[in-house]
Design a protein around this motif. Structure first.
Motif, PDB file in Angstrom:
ATOM      1  N   MET A   1      12.826  66.654 -35.734  1.00  0.00           N
ATOM      2  CA  MET A   1      13.157  66.419 -34.340  1.00  0.00           C
ATOM      3  C   MET A   1      13.017  64.925 -34.066  1.00  0.00           C
ATOM      4  O   MET A   1      12.046  64.298 -34.444  1.00  0.00           O
ATOM      5  N   GLN A   2      14.016  64.403 -33.390  1.00  0.00           N
ATOM      6  CA  GLN A   2      14.044  62.984 -33.049  1.00  0.00           C
ATOM      7  C   GLN A   2      13.825  62.840 -31.552  1.00  0.00           C
ATOM      8  O   GLN A   2      14.402  63.583 -30.765  1.00  0.00           O
ATOM      9  N   LYS A   3      12.976  61.900 -31.146  1.00  0.00           N
ATOM     10  CA  LYS A   3      12.744  61.631 -29.728  1.00  0.00           C
ATOM     11  C   LYS A   3      13.267  60.247 -29.381  1.00  0.00           C
ATOM     12  O   LYS A   3      13.006  59.287 -30.100  1.00  0.00           O
ATOM     13  N   VAL A   4      14.018  60.176 -28.265  1.00  0.00           N
ATOM     14  CA  VAL A   4      14.521  58.891 -27.804  1.00  0.00           C
ATOM     15  C   VAL A   4      14.391  58.820 -26.286  1.00  0.00           C
ATOM     16  O   VAL A   4      14.438  59.841 -25.601  1.00  0.00           O
ATOM     17  N   SER A   5      14.233  57.617 -25.778  1.00  0.00           N
ATOM     18  CA  SER A   5      14.151  57.439 -24.325  1.00  0.00           C
ATOM     19  C   SER A   5      15.541  57.608 -23.715  1.00  0.00           C
ATOM     20  O   SER A   5      16.558  57.478 -24.407  1.00  0.00           O
ATOM     21  N   ILE A   6      15.578  57.877 -22.441  1.00  0.00           N
ATOM     22  CA  ILE A   6      16.858  58.042 -21.754  1.00  0.00           C
ATOM     23  C   ILE A   6      17.680  56.756 -21.838  1.00  0.00           C
ATOM     24  O   ILE A   6      18.903  56.798 -21.939  1.00  0.00           O
ATOM     25  N   ALA A  20      22.811  65.586 -33.764  1.00  0.00           N
ATOM     26  CA  ALA A  20      22.687  66.976 -33.326  1.00  0.00           C
ATOM     27  C   ALA A  20      23.682  67.875 -34.052  1.00  0.00           C
ATOM     28  O   ALA A  20      23.342  69.009 -34.439  1.00  0.00           O
ATOM     29  N   ILE A  21      24.894  67.400 -34.256  1.00  0.00           N
ATOM     30  CA  ILE A  21      25.908  68.184 -34.974  1.00  0.00           C
ATOM     31  C   ILE A  21      25.427  68.531 -36.377  1.00  0.00           C
ATOM     32  O   ILE A  21      25.695  69.624 -36.879  1.00  0.00           O
ATOM     33  N   LYS A  22      24.672  67.621 -36.984  1.00  0.00           N
ATOM     34  CA  LYS A  22      24.160  67.860 -38.333  1.00  0.00           C
ATOM     35  C   LYS A  22      22.970  68.810 -38.346  1.00  0.00           C
ATOM     36  O   LYS A  22      22.435  69.127 -39.397  1.00  0.00           O
ATOM     37  N   GLY A  23      22.520  69.256 -37.152  1.00  0.00           N
ATOM     38  CA  GLY A  23      21.471  70.265 -37.093  1.00  0.00           C
ATOM     39  C   GLY A  23      20.109  69.786 -36.634  1.00  0.00           C
ATOM     40  O   GLY A  23      19.200  70.589 -36.478  1.00  0.00           O
ATOM     41  N   GLU A  24      19.950  68.499 -36.415  1.00  0.00           N
ATOM     42  CA  GLU A  24      18.651  67.994 -35.972  1.00  0.00           C
ATOM     43  C   GLU A  24      18.590  67.977 -34.449  1.00  0.00           C
ATOM     44  O   GLU A  24      19.530  67.561 -33.783  1.00  0.00           O
ATOM     45  N   GLU A  25      17.484  68.446 -33.888  1.00  0.00           N
ATOM     46  CA  GLU A  25      17.303  68.398 -32.445  1.00  0.00           C
ATOM     47  C   GLU A  25      16.961  66.973 -32.018  1.00  0.00           C
ATOM     48  O   GLU A  25      16.216  66.280 -32.698  1.00  0.00           O
ATOM     49  N   VAL A  26      17.514  66.578 -30.885  1.00  0.00           N
ATOM     50  CA  VAL A  26      17.235  65.258 -30.318  1.00  0.00           C
ATOM     51  C   VAL A  26      16.661  65.483 -28.926  1.00  0.00           C
ATOM     52  O   VAL A  26      17.325  66.042 -28.054  1.00  0.00           O
ATOM     53  N   VAL A  27      15.419  65.066 -28.724  1.00  0.00           N
ATOM     54  CA  VAL A  27      14.762  65.212 -27.428  1.00  0.00           C
ATOM     55  C   VAL A  27      14.869  63.890 -26.689  1.00  0.00           C
ATOM     56  O   VAL A  27      14.508  62.837 -27.220  1.00  0.00           O
ATOM     57  N   ILE A  28      15.373  63.956 -25.460  1.00  0.00           N
ATOM     58  CA  ILE A  28      15.514  62.766 -24.625  1.00  0.00           C
ATOM     59  C   ILE A  28      14.346  62.740 -23.645  1.00  0.00           C
ATOM     60  O   ILE A  28      14.040  63.752 -23.009  1.00  0.00           O
ATOM     61  N   THR A  29      13.685  61.588 -23.540  1.00  0.00           N
ATOM     62  CA  THR A  29      12.495  61.467 -22.704  1.00  0.00           C
ATOM     63  C   THR A  29      12.701  60.460 -21.577  1.00  0.00           C
ATOM     64  O   THR A  29      13.529  59.561 -21.675  1.00  0.00           O
ATOM     65  N   LYS A  30      11.936  60.657 -20.522  1.00  0.00           N
ATOM     66  CA  LYS A  30      11.870  59.697 -19.420  1.00  0.00           C
ATOM     67  C   LYS A  30      10.400  59.531 -19.099  1.00  0.00           C
ATOM     68  O   LYS A  30       9.705  60.522 -18.869  1.00  0.00           O
ATOM     69  N   ASP A  31       9.917  58.314 -19.106  1.00  0.00           N
ATOM     70  CA  ASP A  31       8.491  58.033 -18.925  1.00  0.00           C
ATOM     71  C   ASP A  31       7.662  58.838 -19.922  1.00  0.00           C
ATOM     72  O   ASP A  31       6.633  59.415 -19.593  1.00  0.00           O
ATOM     73  N   GLU A  32       8.178  58.914 -21.160  1.00  0.00           N
ATOM     74  CA  GLU A  32       7.531  59.596 -22.286  1.00  0.00           C
ATOM     75  C   GLU A  32       7.388  61.107 -22.105  1.00  0.00           C
ATOM     76  O   GLU A  32       6.677  61.758 -22.853  1.00  0.00           O
ATOM     77  N   GLN A  33       8.094  61.672 -21.132  1.00  0.00           N
ATOM     78  CA  GLN A  33       8.085  63.122 -20.907  1.00  0.00           C
ATOM     79  C   GLN A  33       9.454  63.682 -21.289  1.00  0.00           C
ATOM     80  O   GLN A  33      10.477  63.121 -20.897  1.00  0.00           O
ATOM     81  N   PRO A  34       9.508  64.772 -22.053  1.00  0.00           N
ATOM     82  CA  PRO A  34      10.803  65.350 -22.426  1.00  0.00           C
ATOM     83  C   PRO A  34      11.574  65.837 -21.201  1.00  0.00           C
ATOM     84  O   PRO A  34      10.998  66.475 -20.320  1.00  0.00           O
ATOM     85  N   ILE A  35      12.862  65.504 -21.137  1.00  0.00           N
ATOM     86  CA  ILE A  35      13.688  65.932 -20.004  1.00  0.00           C
ATOM     87  C   ILE A  35      14.953  66.664 -20.448  1.00  0.00           C
ATOM     88  O   ILE A  35      15.556  67.369 -19.661  1.00  0.00           O
ATOM     89  N   ALA A  36      15.361  66.485 -21.701  1.00  0.00           N
ATOM     90  CA  ALA A  36      16.580  67.137 -22.178  1.00  0.00           C
ATOM     91  C   ALA A  36      16.528  67.239 -23.697  1.00  0.00           C
ATOM     92  O   ALA A  36      15.755  66.525 -24.348  1.00  0.00           O
ATOM     93  N   LYS A  37      17.367  68.137 -24.225  1.00  0.00           N
ATOM     94  CA  LYS A  37      17.415  68.304 -25.673  1.00  0.00           C
ATOM     95  C   LYS A  37      18.870  68.463 -26.098  1.00  0.00           C
ATOM     96  O   LYS A  37      19.606  69.257 -25.519  1.00  0.00           O
ATOM     97  N   LEU A  38      19.279  67.702 -27.104  1.00  0.00           N
ATOM     98  CA  LEU A  38      20.601  67.855 -27.700  1.00  0.00           C
ATOM     99  C   LEU A  38      20.467  68.744 -28.923  1.00  0.00           C
ATOM    100  O   LEU A  38      19.626  68.504 -29.783  1.00  0.00           O
ATOM    101  N   VAL A  39      21.276  69.772 -28.955  1.00  0.00           N
ATOM    102  CA  VAL A  39      21.307  70.684 -30.103  1.00  0.00           C
ATOM    103  C   VAL A  39      22.763  70.974 -30.422  1.00  0.00           C
ATOM    104  O   VAL A  39      23.627  70.864 -29.554  1.00  0.00           O
ATOM    105  N   PRO A  40      23.063  71.390 -31.651  1.00  0.00           N
ATOM    106  CA  PRO A  40      24.458  71.704 -31.954  1.00  0.00           C
ATOM    107  C   PRO A  40      24.921  72.932 -31.183  1.00  0.00           C
ATOM    108  O   PRO A  40      24.151  73.863 -30.954  1.00  0.00           O
ATOM    109  N   PHE A  41      26.174  72.914 -30.747  1.00  0.00           N
ATOM    110  CA  PHE A  41      26.765  74.029 -30.023  1.00  0.00           C
ATOM    111  C   PHE A  41      27.150  75.111 -31.022  1.00  0.00           C
ATOM    112  O   PHE A  41      27.743  74.827 -32.062  1.00  0.00           O
ATOM    113  N   THR A  42      26.798  76.352 -30.700  1.00  0.00           N
ATOM    114  CA  THR A  42      27.159  77.478 -31.542  1.00  0.00           C
ATOM    115  C   THR A  42      28.080  78.391 -30.747  1.00  0.00           C
ATOM    116  O   THR A  42      27.612  79.106 -29.858  1.00  0.00           O
TER     117      THR A  42
END
Length: 77
Positions: A1-6, A20-42
């Motif tokens: 899982m990869q974490k990146v700021s907004i 995300a297409i390759k299967g890894e989850e990407v968590v997007i953070t704001k003020d170091e708090q998770p706010i969204a997650k990119l995942v591959p569409f199924t």
């Protein structure tokens, strides 16, 4: 899982989508708090069972459901 700021996500969105297409989850953070997650569409994958009656017996309503709430008497006038 990869974490990146907004802020980083806004700059590198295409790259993060590829991750995300390759299967890894990407968590997007704001003020170091998770706010969204990119995942591959199924396609065709249901996230909720859309079946009538699937929650039968899971929800109950108390006998005094429609009685006034005593803590809110000031607001009901």
């Amino acid at each position: 899982m990869q974490k990146v700021s907004i802020y980083e996500a806004s700059k590198d969105l295409l790259k993060l989508i590829e991750v995300a297409i390759k299967g890894e989850e990407v968590v997007i953070t704001k003020d170091e708090q998770p706010i969204a997650k990119l995942v591959p569409f199924t396609p065709g994958k249901k996230t909720w069972p859309a079946q009538a009656g699937s929650a039968k017996g899971m929800v109950t309503i108390s006998d005094d459901f429609d009685e006034p709430i005593t803590d809110f008497e000031d607001y009901l006038q």
